[in-house]
Enzyme design. Structure first.
Site: not given
Ligand code: EPU
Length: 431
Positions: A22-23, A118, A123, A307, A399
């Site tokens: 998915k990601n 989620c 975030r 995850d 999703r």
């Molecule tokens: N963070 C910041 N600032 C930023 C970006 C992130 O502080 O500018 C913090 C976030 O608040 C969080 C941490 O860094 O506490 C990690 O965030 P990250 O950006 O790595 O996660 P994401 O991109 O929001 C993706 C996946 C998530 C998965 C995470 C971690 C997608 C669409 N989502 O989220 O997937 O948990 O990486 O691996 O790729 C899922 O598939 O169930 C899911 C939630």
């Protein structure tokens, strides 16, 4: 309202094929907006997060043709707009925000409403913004949308991420591939889906090196062409079936996996009592003894993935002994624990730490899936529990998991999807 109804207590046997990641898929679909030719994307999972990305592309003016259930031909040569206008649509998933990067990369301007996804606590997207600004964009917020503008174009830059954010790494990569000059993303995320996006972009003519290492180096190119691309398998979906066997017992073959991508959690399940054998592009999974306690801390790849935290906790809730779990990625990813407690689990969660005292069995209950992986954890708990479990909130699960019920039923699970009338639809209830 639709629910999953599970009669627990069956061991799992047979074969299951994992869908594509998915990601990776959501990022690659946003990446097609950077291209000026035909992209044929194969192995797209049929899940609602993908439907949302395709709908965004369609509204931007992409021509999309379904080749088969999992393959789409996407023509972004004549996109009409660099605005993802619909707030409702952008809120349907997290990955809608990848269009900030891809449209900025192509048109030097983009306007995308704030994403959903989620609810896992805060975030933030400050690292995405820091990256876009370093590339020369001005970023503002207007009517709930992020507006990115780079009238003088984007120029390569050195960007050091404060944390290896998956979203920021992907978004900056999308913006930088058509910038002028070299971009270096230091301390990037190294997840397999980050590498898959880089491979897709390179197949379209980009010059991205080092994805999966400590520095990603991007030499900007003027245009990107279309390509044929097949997405990698979903490591978390594979892990979910491994967790299900751990909880229920039995033995299954999980097909269509890259075993190396499973190492980050496979050793932990081995510690719990599951044997996992590498078969090349499949793994054979068997619970070989009663479940043992295990401690773990979630970390960026190649650490234990956040995850997989909830599915692993569902397993540990019926293991011998007490386990300590430290969630270091998201500030609020233990909300599902209350639902497991309804099933008899003994779990104390405080902030980022959960203490799981294993019980001999869980019992079926009516429970609610508050997010995608929490939902998968509740399904696993329901499959292992005595009695009947009814799970609502399954839109969260759908999703991210393609044909979840069918795949589990093929493994011998007693799970079905049922429609129930909503309370306000029951005749006379509000009379
Ligand atoms: N963070 C910041 N600032 C930023 C970006 C992130 O502080 O500018 C913090 C976030 O608040 C969080 C941490 O860094 O506490 C990690 O965030 P990250 O950006 O790595 O996660 P994401 O991109 O929001 C993706 C996946 C998530 C998965 C995470 C971690 C997608 C669409 N989502 O989220 O997937 O948990 O990486 O691996 O790729 C899922 O598939 O169930 C899911 C939630």
């Amino acid at each position: 309202m639709t629910k999953y109804v599970i009669q627990g207590g069956r061991r799992l046997h047979g074969q299951v094929a994992v869908s594509s990641a998915k990601n990776a898929a959501v990022a690659i679909l946003a990446g097609t907006a950077l291209t000026e030719g035909l992209c044929v994307i194969d192995n797209l999972p049929r899940i609602s997060d993908i439907t949302v990305q395709l709908e965004i592309l369609r509204r931007l003016g992409a021509r999309i043709r379904m080749l088969n259930a999992n393959a789409m031909e996407i023509d972004c040569s004549r996109l009409r707009s660099s605005k993802v206008l619909d707030d409702e649509l952008a809120r349907q998933n997290r990955a809608s925000y990848y269009f900030i990067g891809s449209l900025l990369g192509r048109y030097k301007t983009s306007q995308v409403c704030m994403p959903g996804g989620c609810n896992l606590g805060v975030r933030a997207i400050d690292q995405h913004i820091k990256g876009f600004e370093a590339l020369g964009a001005n970023i503002s917020t207007k009517n709930g949308c992020v507006v990115a503008e780079a009238p003088a174009g984007l120029r390569g830059a050195h960007i050091y991420l404060d944390m290896p954010s998956v979203g920021a790494t992907i978004n900056i990569m999308l913006a930088a591939v058509r910038a002028q000059g070299m971009t270096y993303i230091e301390n990037p995320a190294k997840e397999p889906h980050v590498v898959d996006l880089a491979n897709f972009l390179n197949t379209c003519g980009a010059d991205v090196r080092g994805a999966g290492t400590d520095v990603i180096k991007i030499r900007g190119v003027r245009t990107l062409h279309g390509c044929n691309y097949s997405i990698i398998p979903d490591q978390i979906e594979a892990g979910t079936y491994i967790a299900a066997v751990a909880a229920c017992g039995g033995e299954i073959t999980v097909n269509n996996v890259i075993p190396k991508h499973l190492d980050c959690f496979a050793t932990k399940f081995t510690e719990m009592g599951v044997e996992i054998t590498d078969l090349g592009d499949a793994v054979f999974v068997k619970r070989v003894k009663s479940l043992s306690r295990a401690n773990f801390k979630t970390l960026p790849y190649p650490g234990f993935p956040t995850d997989m935290q909830a599915p692993a906790v569902a397993v540990l809730s019926i293991a011998d002994g007490t386990s300590i779990i430290n969630e270091t990625i998201f500030s609020s990813r233990f909300r599902y624990v209350d639902e497991l407690r309804r099933m008899g689990a003994r779990i104390q969660a405080d902030g980022q730490i959960a203490i799981v005292e294993g019980v001999s069995c869980l019992t079926g209950a009516k429970i609610y899936a508050c997010d995608l992986r929490a939902g998968a954890a509740l399904v696993i708990a329901g499959l292992a529990a005595f009695g009947i479990t009814e799970i609502s909130g399954i839109a969260h699960i759908e999703r991210g998991y393609e044909s979840f019920v069918e795949k589990l039923r093929n493994l011998g699970a007693d799970i079905r999807r049922e429609e129930y009338p909503d309370i306000e639809d029951i005749e006379g209830i509000n009379a």
